[in-house]
Design a protein around this motif. Structure first.
Motif, PDB file in Angstrom:
ATOM      1  N   GLN A   1       0.842  -1.195   0.000  1.00 22.94           N
ATOM      2  CA  GLN A   1       0.000   0.000   0.000  1.00 22.94           C
ATOM      3  C   GLN A   1       0.876   1.244   0.000  1.00 22.94           C
ATOM      4  N   ALA A   2       0.424   2.266  -0.734  1.00 19.40           N
ATOM      5  CA  ALA A   2       1.149   3.534  -0.806  1.00 19.40           C
ATOM      6  C   ALA A   2       0.440   4.576   0.054  1.00 19.40           C
ATOM      7  N   TYR A   3       1.231   5.452   0.677  1.00 16.79           N
ATOM      8  CA  TYR A   3       0.694   6.524   1.508  1.00 16.79           C
ATOM      9  C   TYR A   3       1.420   7.815   1.171  1.00 16.79           C
ATOM     10  N   ILE A   4       0.695   8.931   1.320  1.00 15.04           N
ATOM     11  CA  ILE A   4       1.262  10.244   1.024  1.00 15.04           C
ATOM     12  C   ILE A   4       1.205  11.093   2.298  1.00 15.04           C
ATOM     13  N   ALA A   5       2.183  11.978   2.469  1.00 11.97           N
ATOM     14  CA  ALA A   5       2.231  12.843   3.656  1.00 11.97           C
ATOM     15  C   ALA A   5       1.008  13.749   3.713  1.00 11.97           C
ATOM     16  N   PRO A   6       0.553  14.069   4.936  1.00 12.14           N
ATOM     17  CA  PRO A   6       1.116  13.703   6.250  1.00 12.14           C
ATOM     18  C   PRO A   6       0.757  12.274   6.656  1.00 12.14           C
ATOM     19  N   PHE A   7       1.781  11.513   7.014  1.00 11.48           N
ATOM     20  CA  PHE A   7       1.625  10.106   7.410  1.00 11.48           C
ATOM     21  C   PHE A   7       2.826   9.752   8.269  1.00 11.48           C
ATOM     22  N   ASP A   8       2.601   9.503   9.564  1.00 13.75           N
ATOM     23  CA  ASP A   8       3.709   9.250  10.485  1.00 13.75           C
ATOM     24  C   ASP A   8       4.346   7.884  10.254  1.00 13.75           C
ATOM     25  N   VAL A   9       5.646   7.896  10.099  1.00 15.43           N
ATOM     26  CA  VAL A   9       6.434   6.662  10.033  1.00 15.43           C
ATOM     27  C   VAL A   9       7.371   6.655  11.233  1.00 15.43           C
ATOM     28  N   ARG A  10       7.110   5.740  12.168  1.00 14.55           N
ATOM     29  CA  ARG A  10       7.944   5.614  13.361  1.00 14.55           C
ATOM     30  C   ARG A  10       9.035   4.589  13.088  1.00 14.55           C
ATOM     31  N   LEU A  11      10.256   4.947  13.411  1.00  9.24           N
ATOM     32  CA  LEU A  11      11.383   4.052  13.150  1.00  9.24           C
ATOM     33  C   LEU A  11      12.051   3.669  14.466  1.00  9.24           C
ATOM     34  N   PRO A  12      11.524   2.630  15.123  1.00  8.35           N
ATOM     35  CA  PRO A  12      12.091   2.210  16.413  1.00  8.35           C
ATOM     36  C   PRO A  12      13.445   1.535  16.239  1.00  8.35           C
ATOM     37  N   VAL A  13      14.229   1.573  17.297  1.00 10.21           N
ATOM     38  CA  VAL A  13      15.536   0.892  17.280  1.00 10.21           C
ATOM     39  C   VAL A  13      15.499  -0.326  18.191  1.00 10.21           C
ATOM     40  N   ASN A  14      15.252  -0.103  19.470  1.00  7.11           N
ATOM     41  CA  ASN A  14      15.269  -1.218  20.428  1.00  7.11           C
ATOM     42  C   ASN A  14      13.896  -1.565  20.984  1.00  7.11           C
ATOM     43  N   SER A  15      12.947  -0.639  20.886  1.00  7.83           N
ATOM     44  CA  SER A  15      11.633  -0.851  21.472  1.00  7.83           C
ATOM     45  C   SER A  15      10.570  -0.122  20.662  1.00  7.83           C
ATOM     46  N   LYS A  16       9.375  -0.696  20.618  1.00  8.36           N
ATOM     47  CA  LYS A  16       8.263  -0.064  19.913  1.00  8.36           C
ATOM     48  C   LYS A  16       7.382   0.761  20.842  1.00  8.36           C
ATOM     49  N   LYS A  17       7.785   0.895  22.101  1.00 10.23           N
ATOM     50  CA  LYS A  17       7.031   1.718  23.036  1.00 10.23           C
ATOM     51  C   LYS A  17       7.178   3.191  22.661  1.00 10.23           C
ATOM     52  N   ASP A  18       6.079   3.952  22.808  1.00  7.86           N
ATOM     53  CA  ASP A  18       6.066   5.353  22.397  1.00  7.86           C
ATOM     54  C   ASP A  18       7.213   6.157  23.004  1.00  7.86           C
ATOM     55  N   ASP A  19       7.517   5.886  24.277  1.00  6.76           N
ATOM     56  CA  ASP A  19       8.549   6.683  24.941  1.00  6.76           C
ATOM     57  C   ASP A  19       9.966   6.177  24.671  1.00  6.76           C
ATOM     58  N   LYS A  20      10.086   5.183  23.794  1.00  6.92           N
ATOM     59  CA  LYS A  20      11.395   4.651  23.416  1.00  6.92           C
ATOM     60  C   LYS A  20      11.682   4.839  21.929  1.00  6.92           C
ATOM     61  N   ILE A  21      10.773   5.506  21.229  1.00  3.72           N
ATOM     62  CA  ILE A  21      10.960   5.777  19.799  1.00  3.72           C
ATOM     63  C   ILE A  21      11.415   7.218  19.637  1.00  3.72           C
ATOM     64  N   PHE A  22      12.569   7.412  18.989  1.00  4.04           N
ATOM     65  CA  PHE A  22      13.173   8.734  18.885  1.00  4.04           C
ATOM     66  C   PHE A  22      13.142   9.306  17.469  1.00  4.04           C
ATOM     67  N   THR A  23      12.603   8.537  16.513  1.00  2.00           N
ATOM     68  CA  THR A  23      12.527   9.018  15.137  1.00  2.00           C
ATOM     69  C   THR A  23      11.120   8.816  14.587  1.00  2.00           C
ATOM     70  N   VAL A  24      10.502   9.915  14.172  1.00  2.00           N
ATOM     71  CA  VAL A  24       9.183   9.896  13.525  1.00  2.00           C
ATOM     72  C   VAL A  24       9.271  10.826  12.323  1.00  2.00           C
ATOM     73  N   VAL A  25       9.158  10.269  11.124  1.00  2.00           N
ATOM     74  CA  VAL A  25       9.296  11.063   9.908  1.00  2.00           C
ATOM     75  C   VAL A  25       8.010  10.999   9.094  1.00  2.00           C
ATOM     76  N   GLN A  26       7.892  11.917   8.168  1.00  2.64           N
ATOM     77  CA  GLN A  26       6.740  11.964   7.274  1.00  2.64           C
ATOM     78  C   GLN A  26       7.245  12.035   5.837  1.00  2.64           C
ATOM     79  N   PRO A  27       7.585  10.883   5.257  1.00  3.75           N
ATOM     80  CA  PRO A  27       8.039  10.894   3.861  1.00  3.75           C
ATOM     81  C   PRO A  27       6.941  11.457   2.958  1.00  3.75           C
ATOM     82  N   ASP A  28       7.343  12.084   1.873  1.00  2.00           N
ATOM     83  CA  ASP A  28       6.339  12.574   0.931  1.00  2.00           C
ATOM     84  C   ASP A  28       5.472  11.414   0.444  1.00  2.00           C
ATOM     85  N   ILE A  29       6.103  10.279   0.166  1.00  2.00           N
ATOM     86  CA  ILE A  29       5.387   9.057  -0.221  1.00  2.00           C
ATOM     87  C   ILE A  29       6.105   7.880   0.414  1.00  2.00           C
TER      88      ILE A  29
END
Length: 203
Positions: free
Chosen positions: A74-102
């Motif tokens: 599926q394709a998505y267009i901004a605004p659309f939050d993409v969370r990029l977790p490293v060690n944990s998927k918990k909200d307070d452990k995710i430090f990168t949230v981007v909005q790619p154009d597509i």
């Protein structure tokens, strides 16, 4: 953490950034579109994107959407939050949230009501004068580290496309493509884009 609005966040010196998480991001009352990259706050753009930026992003999204009809991706267009977790998927452990154009996501388990959690298979960023450093440096690094298989950088004014493909954990660039070339995705098998036709439609 004290709730802050966008003006106070964006006035802080860059050196003070680095500790914000997705949990913080959810509390912010933003006037501007922002992204969180490794705990630091970045404006998505200094102002609303130019019309050509929006035209290109919308047209390319349509191409992906039509191609993917009936397929598992599926394709998505901004605004659309993409969370990029490293060690944990918990909200307070995710430090990168981007909005790619597509972005294109093929693993449906990564999708939820708030967007995507984990690396999309493909992301597209459309360059504009205000975002080139962000796209070329900061996002390149987080997309590579997160395992985004393909990262497309499109320049509407120069009418060029550069594709970074993830090979053994590192991005390898294609040559710079432009009108007359056909872009082929390896991440989204079968997707091709005739750049001469595509850029002719952008006006």
């Amino acid at each position: 953490m004290e709730k802050k609005d966008s003006k106070s966040l964006l006035k802080e010196p860059v050196s003070s950034y680095g500790n914000y998480t997705y949990a913080d991001y959810l509390t912010w009352d933003m006037e501007e579109m922002v992204e969180l990259i490794k705990g630091k706050v970045f404006k998505k753009a200094a102002a609303a994107p130019k019309r050509i930026h929006q035209s290109l992003a919308g047209t390319l999204y349509t191409e992906f959407h039509l191609f993917l009809k009936g397929k598992k991706c599926q394709a998505y267009i901004a605004p659309f939050d993409v969370r990029l977790p490293v060690n944990s998927k918990k909200d307070d452990k995710i430090f990168t949230v981007v909005q790619p154009d597509i972005c294109v996501v093929c693993d449906m388990e990564k999708l939820d009501d708030r967007g995507c959690i984990g690396a999309p298979d493909l992301v597209v960023e459309v360059l504009s004068p205000g975002n080139k450093q962000l796209e070329l440096q900061n996002k390149y690094e987080v997309y590579e580290e997160a395992g985004v298989k393909e990262y497309w950088l499109m320049d509407p004014e120069g009418q060029t496309l550069l594709i970074y493909r993830l090979i053994q954990g590192h991005y390898q660039p294609t040559r710079l493509m432009t009108s007359g070339d056909t872009a082929k995705s390896l991440a989204i098998v079968g997707f091709e884009l005739d750049l001469e036709v595509f850029f002719a439609e952008i006006n």
